[in-house]
Write a protein that holds these residues in place. Structure first.
Motif, PDB file in Angstrom:
ATOM      1  N   LEU A 286      -1.058  -0.019   3.042  1.00  0.00           N
ATOM      2  CA  LEU A 286      -2.324  -0.248   2.118  1.00  0.00           C
ATOM      3  C   LEU A 286      -3.500   0.642   2.455  1.00  0.00           C
ATOM      4  O   LEU A 286      -3.930   1.333   1.587  1.00  0.00           O
ATOM      5  N   SER A 287      -3.553   0.767   3.716  1.00  0.00           N
ATOM      6  CA  SER A 287      -4.797   1.559   4.345  1.00  0.00           C
ATOM      7  C   SER A 287      -4.313   3.007   4.066  1.00  0.00           C
ATOM      8  O   SER A 287      -5.056   3.674   3.799  1.00  0.00           O
ATOM      9  N   THR A 288      -3.160   3.464   4.089  1.00  0.00           N
ATOM     10  CA  THR A 288      -2.835   4.839   3.995  1.00  0.00           C
ATOM     11  C   THR A 288      -2.697   5.111   2.546  1.00  0.00           C
ATOM     12  O   THR A 288      -3.494   6.340   2.406  1.00  0.00           O
ATOM     13  N   VAL A 289      -2.474   4.358   1.608  1.00  0.00           N
ATOM     14  CA  VAL A 289      -2.544   4.600   0.071  1.00  0.00           C
ATOM     15  C   VAL A 289      -4.073   4.666  -0.272  1.00  0.00           C
ATOM     16  O   VAL A 289      -4.370   5.594  -0.904  1.00  0.00           O
ATOM     17  N   ALA A 290      -4.888   3.727   0.375  1.00  0.00           N
ATOM     18  CA  ALA A 290      -6.397   3.938   0.038  1.00  0.00           C
ATOM     19  C   ALA A 290      -6.875   5.148   0.499  1.00  0.00           C
ATOM     20  O   ALA A 290      -7.679   5.715  -0.311  1.00  0.00           O
ATOM     21  N   THR A 291      -6.469   5.595   1.708  1.00  0.00           N
ATOM     22  CA  THR A 291      -7.190   6.846   2.321  1.00  0.00           C
ATOM     23  C   THR A 291      -6.558   7.978   1.440  1.00  0.00           C
ATOM     24  O   THR A 291      -7.442   8.912   1.166  1.00  0.00           O
ATOM     25  N   PHE A 292      -5.451   7.965   0.959  1.00  0.00           N
ATOM     26  CA  PHE A 292      -4.936   9.228   0.324  1.00  0.00           C
ATOM     27  C   PHE A 292      -5.499   9.068  -1.134  1.00  0.00           C
ATOM     28  O   PHE A 292      -5.914  10.141  -1.642  1.00  0.00           O
ATOM     29  N   LEU A 323     -14.040   6.145  -5.669  1.00  0.00           N
ATOM     30  CA  LEU A 323     -14.077   6.476  -4.311  1.00  0.00           C
ATOM     31  C   LEU A 323     -14.699   5.422  -3.366  1.00  0.00           C
ATOM     32  O   LEU A 323     -14.215   5.226  -2.178  1.00  0.00           O
ATOM     33  N   VAL A 324     -16.006   4.799  -3.817  1.00  0.00           N
ATOM     34  CA  VAL A 324     -16.270   3.565  -3.194  1.00  0.00           C
ATOM     35  C   VAL A 324     -15.274   2.618  -2.793  1.00  0.00           C
ATOM     36  O   VAL A 324     -14.960   2.117  -1.707  1.00  0.00           O
ATOM     37  N   PHE A 325     -14.471   2.110  -3.852  1.00  0.00           N
ATOM     38  CA  PHE A 325     -13.574   1.013  -3.814  1.00  0.00           C
ATOM     39  C   PHE A 325     -12.158   1.475  -2.754  1.00  0.00           C
ATOM     40  O   PHE A 325     -11.680   0.661  -1.809  1.00  0.00           O
ATOM     41  N   SER A 326     -11.911   2.710  -3.116  1.00  0.00           N
ATOM     42  CA  SER A 326     -10.702   3.188  -2.141  1.00  0.00           C
ATOM     43  C   SER A 326     -11.216   3.364  -0.829  1.00  0.00           C
ATOM     44  O   SER A 326     -10.367   3.003   0.251  1.00  0.00           O
ATOM     45  N   SER A 333      -8.372  -2.791   5.139  1.00  0.00           N
ATOM     46  CA  SER A 333      -7.111  -2.869   5.575  1.00  0.00           C
ATOM     47  C   SER A 333      -6.929  -2.741   7.032  1.00  0.00           C
ATOM     48  O   SER A 333      -6.238  -3.417   7.777  1.00  0.00           O
ATOM     49  N   LEU A 334      -7.760  -1.751   7.737  1.00  0.00           N
ATOM     50  CA  LEU A 334      -7.611  -1.712   8.988  1.00  0.00           C
ATOM     51  C   LEU A 334      -8.228  -2.924   9.840  1.00  0.00           C
ATOM     52  O   LEU A 334      -7.909  -3.183  10.787  1.00  0.00           O
ATOM     53  N   LEU A 335      -9.259  -3.537   9.227  1.00  0.00           N
ATOM     54  CA  LEU A 335      -9.849  -4.451   9.833  1.00  0.00           C
ATOM     55  C   LEU A 335      -9.177  -5.980   9.728  1.00  0.00           C
ATOM     56  O   LEU A 335      -8.934  -6.398  10.781  1.00  0.00           O
ATOM     57  N   ARG A 361      -7.409 -10.494   1.153  1.00  0.00           N
ATOM     58  CA  ARG A 361      -7.244 -10.198  -0.207  1.00  0.00           C
ATOM     59  C   ARG A 361      -8.123  -9.176  -0.718  1.00  0.00           C
ATOM     60  O   ARG A 361      -7.755  -8.165  -1.695  1.00  0.00           O
ATOM     61  N   SER A 362      -9.051  -8.714  -0.140  1.00  0.00           N
ATOM     62  CA  SER A 362     -10.225  -7.653  -0.385  1.00  0.00           C
ATOM     63  C   SER A 362      -9.406  -6.381  -0.514  1.00  0.00           C
ATOM     64  O   SER A 362      -9.616  -5.497  -1.276  1.00  0.00           O
ATOM     65  N   PRO A 363      -8.544  -5.829   0.550  1.00  0.00           N
ATOM     66  CA  PRO A 363      -8.077  -4.535   0.410  1.00  0.00           C
ATOM     67  C   PRO A 363      -7.129  -4.325  -0.856  1.00  0.00           C
ATOM     68  O   PRO A 363      -7.213  -3.190  -1.215  1.00  0.00           O
ATOM     69  N   LEU A 364      -6.318  -5.197  -1.240  1.00  0.00           N
ATOM     70  CA  LEU A 364      -5.536  -4.873  -2.377  1.00  0.00           C
ATOM     71  C   LEU A 364      -6.513  -4.971  -3.529  1.00  0.00           C
ATOM     72  O   LEU A 364      -6.154  -4.175  -4.552  1.00  0.00           O
TER      73      LEU A 364
END
Length: 1035
Positions: A286-292, A323-326, A333-335, A361-364
Motif C-alpha cells: 500500500l505504501s508503494t502504491v501510494a508513493t507511485f 497529492l495530499v491524500f497519497s 502505511s510505513l507507520l 484503516r487510514s492508509p487504505l
C-alpha cells in the motif's frame, strides 16, 4: 600423587579398619535413631521384609520416593526447556514483549517450586536426595551435585546487557517449606498471565493450551487453599508425604502443558508469524502504491497549474487533494508497518480505538480518496484543457465506470466485515443477501409484481426462441437453393468417389472424434474409400436442409467400448495411488511406574532386624500351617462384610442378597446358626457389640439391632444414607456415619449427640477407648474456600475429633482413597490406627500421640506387598494382642504382616485359592490354632485354620477331602418361608461325601437335606434340628 613405601603393607590394615569403622558408625546411628524415636515419637523406625528377594520396606520407600522426585524434576526441566524454546521463537513476533516477560516469570516460579520440592524430598529421603545448595541457584536445570563455579563479574554496558526476559531465572534460597501454599498461588497467577498473553495474539488461538493451563490453574488454587490449613506443620512427615504425592498430580499437568506448548511452537508460532508478515506485506504494498500515485499526481500538476479559468482551478484543487491524500497514505502505511513489527507494542485490545483505526484503516482510506480526487480532476481537466468532445465524453464515462466498480467492491468488503462481526463467521455475506432477498420477495405487493415479471420474461423468451428457429430454417433453405452444382449433389447421392481437399479431410477427422451421440446420421462418405470433388465445393444431401455441410463418420460401438475401458483403467490407476497425507503427531507422555529398588543388601544384619527375626520366628510356622478347612455357600450374592464376635463364638456375614447370616464357631468348626432376613435394601455391614450379645446390620437408610439368636429388637430409620456404623467401647450406644456428620444413637434410636466434620464426606470412624476422641477418614467435598479440583484427585483427611470440645483437633492430609480405620493398642507404641485404602494403595499403621495436649496421627508403617495388589475391603488386626495385620486382594491373594516391624510373614497366592475375594476377618479368640475367614464375590465363605487329625476316621476323611474339591453348603440366605434350593455343586457330590459325613459327624447322623433349611460342609457337624430362619420381630 606421591606414593609411600609402606603403602602396600598398610593397605589391608586400612581396609579392615575402615570396615569396622563403618559398622560401628551404622550401629551408633541406628541406636541414636531408636533413642530419638523412643523419646519424641516423631521419627519412624526402619522396618524390614522377611524375604531374601525383597528389599527392606524403608529402603523401598526411600528408593520409590527418590525416583518419584527425579521424575518430577525431569518434567519441570522439560517444561523449562519448552518455555525457553517458546521465548526464542516468540522474539520474531510483533507485540511479543508481554508473552516473553510472562514466560520468564513462569520459569522463575517453577524454579522456586522445584527448589521447595527438593527441600521436601531431602527431609523425607535423606539417603537418596541431597538438599539444595544454600546459595542462590539459577534455573531448574541446575545440577545440585556439582559445586558452583566461580565467575568473574564483568560489568556489561547497556548495549550488551541481557534483556530481562532473556536472563536465567534465579531462586531465593531463603524460602521455607511454609511457602508452599503461597508458591502454588503465585504459580496459578503466573500460568493465568501466560495464557492471557498468549491469547492476545488474534492470529492464532490454541484451545488445547487454554484447556490444559486452565485445569492446572484450578488445581493449583485448590491445593493452595487446602494447604493453608496446615500452616506450621510443613515439617511434619505426614504433610511432607502429602506434598510429595501431589508431585505426581502436578507432573501430569506439566506433561500436558509441555506437549501442548511444543505443538504451539511448531504450529502456532509459524501461523502467527505468517499472519503478521502478510499484514506487513500489505502495508508495504500500500505504501508503494501510494508513493507511485503521489508521483503521478505531481507529474500531472505540471500541465494544470497554468490554467486560469474556473474549471482549471477545480482541476488544481482536486489534484492537490489527491497529492495530499497519497502522501498521507504512504506515510501512514510505513507507520503501521513499523508498529506491527515492533516487539514492545501493546496488544490490539489495549490500544485506544482511534489510534488503532488511524494505524490500520487510514492508509487504505487515504489512498481511495486520493484515487477519487485524481479521477474527478482528470475528468475536469479534459474540459478545461479544450480537448475534443469525444475525448471528454470517453474519459468521463470510463472514469464513472471504474469509480462505480471501486465503490461497489469497497462496499462489498465493508459488508463482509459487518457480516463477520454480526455472525462470527457462521454466515457468509451471500447467505445474508439470499435471506434478505427471500424476505423481500415475500412481501404482498412485491411477490405479485415478480410473478407478472416472471410470466412476461417467459413469454418473451418463447417468442425469441420461435423467431430464432424460423430464421435458422430460412437460412438453410436459402443455402440449398443457392447451390448451383447439381452434378456434385447427384454424385453424392449416387455414391460416386471424389477427392476432397486437405482442409475438408481435417474437418472430417475432427468431427469423427466426437461421441456417437454428437454425430449426425451416417454419410455415404464412410462407405467410399476415395471421394473426388472440387476443392471448396459444398457437400450437402439435398433432402436434409438442416444438416451440417459435412456429416462426420460415427464411431463404431466396438471402438467406443475400447475407449470407455481405457478411460476407466486410467481413472482407477489414478485413484489407486493417492497422495500420502502426513498428519502431525503429538508427543505423548506417559507416567512411568515405580522402578524396582536396589536389591543389594548388606551382608551384616543390623540388630533391629535380628530382633525382628527372633520375635516372628514363632509366628511364621503357625501361619504357614493355616489352610482352608471349610468352604460354604453362605449367600447368593457377594459377601460384603464379615466379622467374628469378641468371644469368637459367632461369625456374622452380610451380603447384597438382602440377608445376614450368623454362624456358630465351636472347636474351630463353623456351622449355620441363624439367617437374618431383610425386607429391603442391601446389607452393607455387620458390627458385633463389645460384649458380643448384640449385632448391628447396616442398610442404606436404616440400622437394625439383633440379638445373637437372630431376634430383631429394633429398626432405627435414618434420614440420610448411612455410610458405616461403629460401637462405643461400653456397648451402650453406637455411631452412625452420615455424610459429614456422625450421629450418636442409643439402642432405642434416640439421638445422643451429633458431631460435624465440616466439608469432609466421612467413610468410617473409630472411637478411642477413653471415649474422648473420634478418628474419622474420608475425602474433602470442597476446600475451605469452596474450591473443587479441576483434574486431580480430591484431598482426603485423617481427622481427630475431640468429643469434649466438639471440634476438630487435628487433620492429616492423604491423597489415596481412604475407606476404613480400625484402632488397636500396641504394647510398645500405645494406641495405633490401621487405615485401609481403595484400589492399589497398601494399608498403613498410624500412631495416635499427644503433642502439647493435642492428639495427632503420625505414620508408623506402610505394609508393602511383594507386587502391586488391588486390595479388597478393609484390612484388620489379627493374632494375640493385635500383633498381626492381614489384608486380602481382589484376585485372591492374602497377605499377613507383623504389626510392629512391618515384616511380611505369610503370603497366600491367588492361584492356590481360586476365585476373587471381597473381605476378610480374624477370630481374635482363637489363638492356637489361628483362625480367619474370607468372603468372595460368588457368595462363598471360606474358613482358614489348622486342620486337626485326632482319629483314624478323621484322617481318612481329610485324605478324601484333599483329593476332592470342597463341598459348599446350600445358601442359608433365603427369605422368610420360601423353599430353599440345593446347590448344584452340592447335589453333584452329595453321594460321594455321604459316608464321609457319617464318619466325621458327631454322632447325630447325616443331615437331612429336605428337612432342614441348611446343609453343612463335610468337615462340620450337622446343625441342630431346630435351626431355621428367624423372622423379624418388631419391638
Amino acid at each position: 600423587m606421591p606414593k609411600f613405601e609402606d603403602e602396600p603393607e598398610a593397605a589391608g590394615g586400612r581396609t579392615s579398619t575402615s570396615s569396622r569403622r563403618e559398622t560401628i558408625l551404622s550401629l551408633v546411628e541406628m541406636l541414636l535413631r531408636h533413642g530419638d524415636e523412643h523419646d519424641s515419637g516423631l521419627s519412624q523406625q526402619p522396618t524390614f521384609e522377611d524375604d531374601k528377594d525383597v528389599p527392606t520396606v524403608d529402603e523401598h520407600l526411600q528408593s520409590a520416593g527418590a525416583e518419584a522426585f527425579n521424575r518430577f524434576q525431569k518434567k519441570i526441566n522439560n517444561l523449562d526447556k519448552e518455555l525457553r524454546n517458546f521465548s526464542n521463537a516468540a522474539r520474531q513476533l510483533g507485540s511479543s514483549a508481554a508473552i516473553l516477560s510472562s514466560a520468564f516469570h513462569l520459569r522463575t516460579r517453577i524454579a522456586h517450586i522445584l527448589y521447595l520440592y527438593r527441600l521436601n524430598a531431602a527431609d523425607l529421603y535423606p539417603r537418596k536426595i541431597k538438599p539444595p545448595v544454600s546459595s542462590t541457584s539459577s534455573g531448574p536445570e541446575v545440577d545440585q551435585h556439582k559445586p558452583p563455579r566461580t565467575r568473574r563479574s564483568h560489568r556489561l554496558s547497556g548495549r550488551h546487557r541481557a534483556l530481562p526476559h532473556v536472563a536465567r531465572p534465579t531462586v531465593d534460597s531463603n524460602i521455607d517449606l511454609e511457602e508452599f501454599p503461597n508458591q502454588f498461588e503465585a504459580l496459578a497467577t503466573e500460568v493465568t498471565t501466560f495464557v492471557d498473553c498468549l491469547n492476545e495474539f488474534p492470529e492464532f488461538t490454541d484451545e488445547a493450551v487454554n484447556a490444559s493451563i486452565s485445569s492446572f490453574e484450578g488445581d493449583l488454587k485448590y491445593w493452595a487453599n487446602c494447604l493453608h490449613n496446615y500452616r506450621g506443620q510443613f515439617r511434619y512427615p505426614a504433610v511432607q508425604r502429602y506434598i510429595q504425592d501431589l508431585s505426581f498430580e502436578m507432573g501430569e499437568h506439566i506433561d500436558s502443558i509441555t506437549s501442548t506448548l511444543s505443538m504451539f511452537i511448531e504450529v502456532g508460532v509459524p501461523t502467527i508469524r505468517f499472519a503478521q508478515k502478510h499484514g506487513a506485506t500489505n502495508l508495504l504494498n500500500l505504501s508503494t502504491v501510494a508513493t507511485f500515485f503521489s508521483a503521478v499526481t505531481a507529474t500531472t500538476l505540471q500541465f494544470s497549474f497554468e490554467l486560469d479559468n474556473r474549471t482549471g482551478d477545480a482541476v488544481n484543487s482536486f489534484w492537490f487533494l489527491s497529492l495530499v491524500f497519497s502522501i498521507a497514505a504512504a506515510v501512514n502505511s510505513l507507520l503501521g508497518l513499523t508498529w506491527k513489527q515492533a516487539m514492545y507494542r501493546s496488544p490490539g485490545h489495549r490500544v485506544p480505538w482511534w489510534v488503532l483505526i488511524w494505524i490500520k484503516r487510514s492508509p487504505l482510506i487515504f489512498l481511495v480518496l486520493s484515487v477519487a480526487s485524481f479521477s474527478i480532476g482528470l475528468c475536469l481537466f479534459t474540459y478545461a484543457s479544450g480537448q475534443s468532445r469525444v475525448t471528454s465524453t470517453i474519459t468521463t464515462v470510463f472514469t464513472v465506470f471504474t469509480s462505480f466498480g471501486l465503490a461497489a467492491v469497497s462496499a462489498w468488503f465493508a459488508s463482509e466485515r459487518w457480516a463477520f462481526t454480526q455472525h462470527r463467521g457462521k454466515k457468509w455475506l451471500g447467505d445474508i443477501l439470499v435471506e434478505v432477498n427471500e424476505k423481500f420477495l415475500q412481501l404482498p405487493g412485491i411477490s405479485s409484481i415478480f410473478r407478472v415479471l416472471r410470466w412476461a420474461s417467459k413469454w418473451a423468451s418463447l417468442r425469441i426462441a420461435s423467431a430464432g428457429t424460423k430464421f435458422q430454417r430460412a437460412k438453410s433453405i436459402t443455402k440449398s437453393i443457392i447451390s448451383s452444382d447439381s452434378e456434385k449433389v447427384s454424385d453424392i447421392e449416387n455414391g460416386i468417389p471424389m477427392t476432397l481437399s486437405s482442409d475438408d479431410v481435417n474437418a472430417l477427422s475432427t468431427l469423427s472424434r466426437r461421441r456417437p451421440s454428437e454425430t449426425g446420421p451416417a454419410s455415404p462418405l464412410v462407405d467410399s474409400p476415395t471421394i473426388a470433388s472440387t476443392a471448396g465445393s459444398p457437400i450437402s444431401p439435398p433432402n436434409t436442409p438442416t444438416s451440417p455441410p459435412h456429416s462426420p463418420a460415427p464411431v463404431s460401438p466396438g471402438r467406443q467400448l475400447w475407449k470407455n475401458a481405457f478411460r476407466t483403467v486410467k481413472m482407477s490407476t489414478a485413484l489407486s495411488n493417492p497422495r500420502a497425507v502426513r498428519s502431525p503427531q503429538r508427543q505423548r507422555t506417559t507416567s512411568s511406574t515405580l522402578l524396582p529398588s536396589d536389591r543389594n543388601r548388606n551382608g551384616t544384619d543390623p540388630p533391629v532386624k535380628a530382633i525382628v527375626r527372633s520375635r516372628v520366628a514363632g509366628l511364621v510356622p503357625r501361619l504357614k500351617c493355616l489352610e482352608p478347612t471349610q468352604d460354604m455357600a453362605a449367600h447368593q450374592a457377594l459377601v460384603r462384610h464379615l466379622q467374628f464376635s469378641p468371644d469368637g463364638k459367632y461369625l456374622a456375614t452380610s451380603s447384597w442378597d438382602r440377608t445376614s447370616v450368623i454362624f456358630r464357631v465351636q472347636d474351630s468348626v463353623v456351622t449355620h446358626h441363624r439367617t437374618l432376613a431383610h425386607a429391603k435394601g442391601f446389607v452393607g455391614q455387620v458390627a458385633w457389640s463389645p460384649t458380643g450379645h448384640l449385632l448391628l446390620t447396616k442398610l442404606n437408610r436404616a440400622v437394625k439391632v439383633w440379638t445373637k439368636d437372630g431376634v430383631c429388637q429394633r429398626t432405627i430409620e435414618r434420614p440420610t444414607y448411612v455410610e458405616s456404623v461403629t460401637w462405643f467401647p461400653g456397648g451402650e450406644a453406637f455411631l452412625s456415619v452420615e455424610g459429614s456428620n456422625v450421629t450418636k444413637l442409643n439402642l432405642k434410636g434416640k439421638v445422643l449427640g451429633m458431631y460435624d466434620f465440616g466439608s469432609m464426606k466421612l467413610q468410617d470412624v473409630a472411637v478411642t477407648p477413653d471415649c474422648i476422641r473420634l478418628l474419622g477418614v474420608g475425602p474433602l467435598l470442597e476446600s475451605p474456600g469452596g474450591l473443587r479440583p479441576s483434574k486431580s484427585r480430591a484431598e482426603k483427611r485423617l481427622t481427630v475429633y475431640n468429643l469434649d470440645r466438639n471440634e476438630i483437633e487435628h487433620a492429616t492430609p492423604v491423597l489415596n482413597d481412604v475407606k476404613d480405620i480400625t484402632l488397636a493398642r500396641s504394647s510398645r507404641t500405645g494406641l495405633v490406627a490401621l487405615v485401609s485404602y481403595e484400589n492399589k494403595a497398601p494399608p498403613q499403621l498410624w500412631k495416635l500421640e499427644m503433642v502439647k495436649d493435642v492428639a495427632r496421627l503420625t505414620l508408623r508403617h506402610t505394609y508393602m506387598p511383594k507386587t502391586q495388589v488391588d486390595f479388597a475391603g478393609p484390612s484388620y488386626f489379627g493374632g494375640k494382642n493385635d500383633e498381626l495385620v492381614l489384608c486380602a486382594g481382589k484376585a485372591g491373594d492374602i497377605y499377613i504382616w507383623d504389626q510392629e516391624s512391618g515384616a511380611l510373614l505369610h503370603h497366600v497366592r491367588a492361584q492356590d485359592l481360586g476365585g476373587d475375594l471381597t473381605c476378610i476377618a480374624w477370630n481374635h479368640a482363637e489363638d492356637n490354632p489361628f483362625m480367619f475367614a474370607t468372603g468372595s464375590h460368588d457368595g462363598a465363605l471360606r474358613i482358614w485354620t489348622k486342620l486337626e487329625r485326632k482319629s483314624h476316621n478323621q484322617h481318612d476323611s481329610s485324605a478324601l477331602d484333599n483329593q476332592l474339591p470342597f463341598t459348599r453348603s446350600s445358601s442359608p440366605s433365603e427369605m422368610g418361608d420360601m423353599q430353599r434350593t440345593d446347590s448344584p455343586f452340592t447335589q453333584q457330590f452329595e453321594s460321594s461325601f455321604a459316608n464321609s459325613v457319617e464318619s466325621f459327624g458327631s454322632g447325630t447322623g447325616p443331615s437331612s437335606l429336605s428337612g432342614n433349611r441348611e446343609r453343612v460342609v463335610a468337615f462340620a457337624a450337622a446343625p441342630p434340628p431346630n435351626a431355621a430362619v428367624d423372622s423379624e420381630i418388631s419391638s
